[in-house]
Scaffold this active site. Structure first.
Site, PDB file in Angstrom:
ATOM      1  N   LYS A   2      -4.390 -35.851  43.902  1.00 11.20           N
ATOM      2  CA  LYS A   2      -3.908 -35.423  44.940  1.00 11.20           C
ATOM      3  C   LYS A   2      -3.078 -35.122  45.730  1.00 11.20           C
ATOM      4  CE  LYS A   2      -5.213 -40.444  45.439  1.00 11.20           C
ATOM      5  NZ  LYS A   2      -5.675 -40.674  43.956  1.00 11.20           N
ATOM      6  N   GLU A  18      -3.273 -51.748  43.755  1.00 14.92           N
ATOM      7  CA  GLU A  18      -1.935 -52.278  43.452  1.00 14.92           C
ATOM      8  C   GLU A  18      -1.162 -53.297  43.500  1.00 14.92           C
ATOM      9  OE1 GLU A  18      -1.457 -49.807  40.799  1.00 14.92           O
ATOM     10  OE2 GLU A  18      -3.005 -48.642  41.095  1.00 14.92           O
ATOM     11  N   LYS A  22      -6.120 -37.275  50.984  1.00 14.07           N
ATOM     12  CA  LYS A  22      -7.516 -36.396  51.014  1.00 14.07           C
ATOM     13  C   LYS A  22      -7.788 -35.439  51.723  1.00 14.07           C
ATOM     14  CE  LYS A  22      -8.226 -40.631  47.815  1.00 14.07           C
ATOM     15  NZ  LYS A  22      -8.949 -41.843  47.768  1.00 14.07           N
TER      16      LYS A  22
END
Lengths: 436, 436
Positions: free
Chosen positions: A108, A193, A208
C-alpha cells in the site's frame, strides 16, 4: 483450449509470501480449471534460503536480487511482497512493468506514494498492475469498486481500514481502559508494532484511503490531499459519552464527493450504533460504499494476516491468468481528474465536543452564546456531573455537546473564542460524526 | 487503443430494464474509459412501445420478438430481463448463446432450473453468460465467489437472500405482530406479491442458494438437492424466545461442505445477535462466506429494486466489454462435481425447540428423558410461564429447549416419542441454529 502455464515469480517469502506459495500449490488444480491456465511458481527471491516455509522450495529458481527476478525469462508474472515505498520493492516493480510483465503487489505504501507513475508505466507497457491485497487484506474492495460497481456513481466510501486501531478502540470501550493500556496489550498480542506510529496516528489508514479515493471517484491518487488524525487523543470519557449518546468511536477513512471536490479524511469518528461499521469489533476491517444505484453496500472481513492477504494476492494472480485487463486505477491515468480537495475547514458535518468547564455561574450560557453567534445549534447537551452544592470555581465539570450539521471552520472559530473566554480548563476534545 | 463499440440489445424494459437503459446512457463516458470500449444500447424488445421510460427510446431498433433480437446482427451482447424459467426468456437466451453472443441475465429461476445446460452451451460457443443480478441484487456476490475468493476453499456460505421474508421477520420481532399481519403490511408496501408463496415459502431463496452452492463448492447446479422451508410457521412467541436467548430468527439459505457432500438448506434459522447477519434488518440482503483463507467475509446490501439490480447488470456488461472470460459457473461444467447431498436428516447442529407442555407432574422430566435416551443435551431450558398454584393438567406451559450439536434424525426421533407420550398439546416448533 488450455493456454501455456503462467509462471509466477515471488519476491518476499515472509508470512504473506509463504501463504501465497502454499496456496498456489494446494489450489493448483482448481485454479487451473477456474482460469483455464495452469499457474505455477517457478522462481522466488528472499533473504533467507534456509527458513522453513511449510513446503519444499528447493526446486524453485532462487534469485538473490529481486530486481533480477522481476525481469527474468523464467517468469511471466512478478509478485512483490517485500514492502516499503522505496528501495528494492519500487525498483523491482518498475523493472517488471518496464519489461512488460504483469505485477501483483500487496504494498500500500508503494501504491500510495508512486501509484500514478506505476499505473502510467503499466498502461504504457500493456501490463497488468494489481493490488487487491494492499487495501483491507482479504476483503475484495478493489475489485468491488473497480468492477462490481462499474455502473455506479460513488458518493462516499468510508471504512475501518486499520485493525490495530479498531482493536484498541474496541478494548477501550469494552473495558474502560486508557489508550496507553490498550496499546500495550495490542503490542503484547502482536496486533501493534513496537513503534505504533504508522498505525495509531492514521498513516496506514491514509495509505489505503488514498487508493480507495482514486478508485471510487476517478481522481488522481494523492495522499497529501488527505486530512489525517490518529486515535491517541481518545479517552475512556469519550467512549462512555459516545455510548450514552448512541454512538461508537471508530478510526475511519472517509472520502466523499462534495460538488466537484473530494473531502478525504482519516480521523476518529462517531458512528451510530445501528450502522454496520459500528458493529465491527476487534481487528476486523469493513468498508461501506454509498453510490447512486446500490445506495449502500458494506463489506466486512479480515484486514490483515498472512492467509487473508494471500487470498487477495492469489485472486489477482487468477484474474491475470484469466486475461482480465483493467486500467490499474480503474480509469486510464490520463482520464483521472485532478484531486480537487475540500480543505477540512470547509468540511460540513455533525461534531461531538467534550469540554472541561470551570464551574462558574454563566459558563455554559457563555459557551452556548459563542456557538449561537456562528449559527451552530445542538442535537444534545449533556452536563454529566452536575455540582452537588452550588457552583465551585475550583471544580471542573465535563460538558458534552453534539452539534447539528455545521461547517468545521465556524466550529473551530467558536471554540477558539470559548478558549479565549477562559471558561474551560483544558483544550476541547472534538470528534467528527458520520450519521450513516 | 479503442475497440469497436459493444452494441447491447435489451429484452424486457420493466423496472430493471429501464434502469439499465438509463444507467448505460448516463455512465457512457465513464464506462467507455473503464472498459476501453464504448457501450451503446442499439436495440430493445418489450411489450409496450409507448410506455414512458425516462428517456427517448425512439432511435433504438425495436423488436417485437425477443428471440429475433437475441440473434440480431444489430447487437453484440444480449441482456435478458424478461424473467421466467421457461418460455421466451429461455428460448431467447439459448438462441443468443447458440449464435455465439454473450448473455447477461438477472433471471434466477432460469439459472436455477437450466443453469447447467446454458453454461454448457455458453462454454461450447465461447460466449459469456453472466448473472450477477440473479442473486442478492446489487451485492457483487457472484463476482466475489467466482473471482475474489478464487484462491480459497469455501467451507460454508449462508445468507439473507429474500428481502420480503427479512422485512416480515424484522417487523414481527420489532412489533410483536403475527406473520399474517406483517405479510399484509408487506403486500401493502409493495414488498410482497399478492401471491406470496414464492417468497415466504423459501423458493426464491432456494433459487439463489442453488446458484451460490455451485459457485462456492464447484458442484453441479441442482435446486432439487436443497431442503426448503419457509417462514409461515414462525410466531411472535418464537421471536420473543429467540430474543431472550440472545438470538434472532432469519430465513437463511445455508450451504456447507460436510466431507465430500454438501448440506444445502433454506429455513428459518436462529443466529446469535452478535453475528453480522443478525444485524441485517428490513429488505436488505446479506451473505457471509466462511473460507479457509479469509475465514469470514460478509457482504451487506440491497437485494432487489430496479437501480440496485441494474447496477449488477451493468457491471456484468462492463466485464464483458473488458473481455473478461470465466466459466459461467466458476468451473467448466465438465469439472463440476456431482452434487452429493447430505440429507437433512443427517444435518448436525443446534436446535431450538418450543413445546406446549400439558401441565402434568413429570412432563418435563419425561421429555428430557426422551432426549437423553438419544444423547441429546441442552444449552438451555426455559419454562417461561411457571404455574402459580401447582400443576393443572388443563393448562399448557410453553417450554423452550436449546440443544447442543446433535444429528437431526436423533432429534426428530426423540420428538416423535415425546408426541406419542401425549405430554404436549401441539406439534413441536423446531428451528435450526447456526452459531456463527
Amino acid at each position: 483450449m488450455m493456454l501455456a502455464p503462467l509462471r509466477v515469480g515471488i519476491a518476499g517469502l515472509g508470512t504473506v509470501g509463504g501463504s501465497v506459495l502454499r496456496r498456489l500449490h494446494a489450489q493448483r488444480t482448481a485454479l487451473g480449471q477456474r482460469t483455464g491456465r495452469d499457474i505455477v511458481v517457478t522462481a522466488v527471491s528472499a533473504r533467507d534460503r534456509a527458513k522453513p516455509r511449510g513446503m519444499d522450495v528447493g526446486a524453485l529458481h532462487w534469485f538473490d536480487d529481486p530486481v533480477v527476478l522481476a525481469t527474468s525469462d523464467q517468469i511471466d508474472l512478478f509478485v512483490e511482497l517485500m514492502g516499503g515505498s522505496e528501495g528494492p520493492a519500487k525498483v523491482a516493480v518498475e523493472a517488471a512493468l518496464q519489461a512488460g510483465k504483469p505485477v501483483v503487489t500487496a504494498n500500500k505504501a508503494l501504491l500510495a506514494h508512486h501509484g500514478m507513475a506505476l499505473a502510467e508505466l503499466a498502461e504504457a507497457k500493456h501490463a497488468a498492475l494489481a493490488f487487491e491485497a494492499s487495501v483491507a487484506g482479504g476483503i475484495p474492495i478493489v475489485k468491488t469498486l473497480r468492477e462490481g460497481l462499474a455502473g455506479n456513481q460513488v458518493e462516499r466510501v468510508q471504512g475501518i481500514l486499520n485493525g490495530t486501531c479498531n482493536y484498541i478502540l474496541t478494548r477501550m470501550e469494552a473495558e474502560g481502559l486508557s489508550f496507553g493500556d490498550c496499546l500495550v496489550e495490542a503490542q503484547r498480542l502482536g496486533y501493534a508494532e513496537a513503534d505504533p506510529t504508522f498505525d495509531v496516528d492514521g498513516f496506514d489508514t491514509a495509505h489505503k484511503l488514498a487508493i480507495l479515493t482514486t478508485l471510487a471517484f476517478g481522481v488522481a491518487l494523492d495522499i497529501e490531499a488527505l486530512h489525517i488524525e490518529g486515535i491517541r487523543s481518545i479517552t475512556p470519557a469519550d467512549l462512555a459519552a459516545a455510548d450514552e449518546l448512541g454512538y461508537r468511536i471508530k478510526l475511519l477513512g472517509v472520502a466523499q464527493r462534495v460538488g466537484a471536490r473530494v473531502d478525504g479524511r482519516v480521523h476518529p469518528t462517531m458512528v451510530p450504533k445501528s450502522t454496520a461499521l459500528a458493529q465491527v469489533g476487534g481487528v476486523t476491517n469493513a468498508v461501506t460504499i454509498f453510490a447512486d444505484a446500490v445506495r449502500e453496500l458494506t463489506l466486512i472481513g479480515p484486514g490483515a494476516g498472512g492467509e487473508a492477504t494471500a487470498s487477495a494476492v492469489v485472486a489477482d494472480i487468477a484474474d491475470i491468468a484469466r486475461g482480465i485487463r483493467s486500467a490499474p486505477l480503474g480509469l486510464p491515468v490520463t482520464a483521472l481528474g485532478a484531486a480537487a480537495t475540500l480543505p477540512v475547514s470547509e468540511h460540513e458535518g455533525g461534531f461531538y465536543i467534550r469540554l472541561s468547564v470551570r464551574d462558574t455561574p454563566g459558563a455554559v450560557a457563555a459557551i452556548a452564546a459563542r456557538m449561537a453567534e456562528r449559527s451552530i445549534s445542538f442535537e444534545s447537551i449533556v452536563q454529566r456531573h452536575p455540582p452537588r452544592h452550588g457552583p465551585d470555581p475550583s471544580d471542573v465539570v465535563p460538558v458534552v455537546l453534539v452539534t447539528y450539521r455545521t461547517v468545521e471552520s465556524a466550529l473551530r472559530d467558536a471554540l477558539d473564542a470559548v478558549v479565549a473566554d477562559g471558561y474551560i480548563a483544558e483544550l476541547p476534545q472534538v470528534i467528527r460524526i458520520e450519521r450513516e
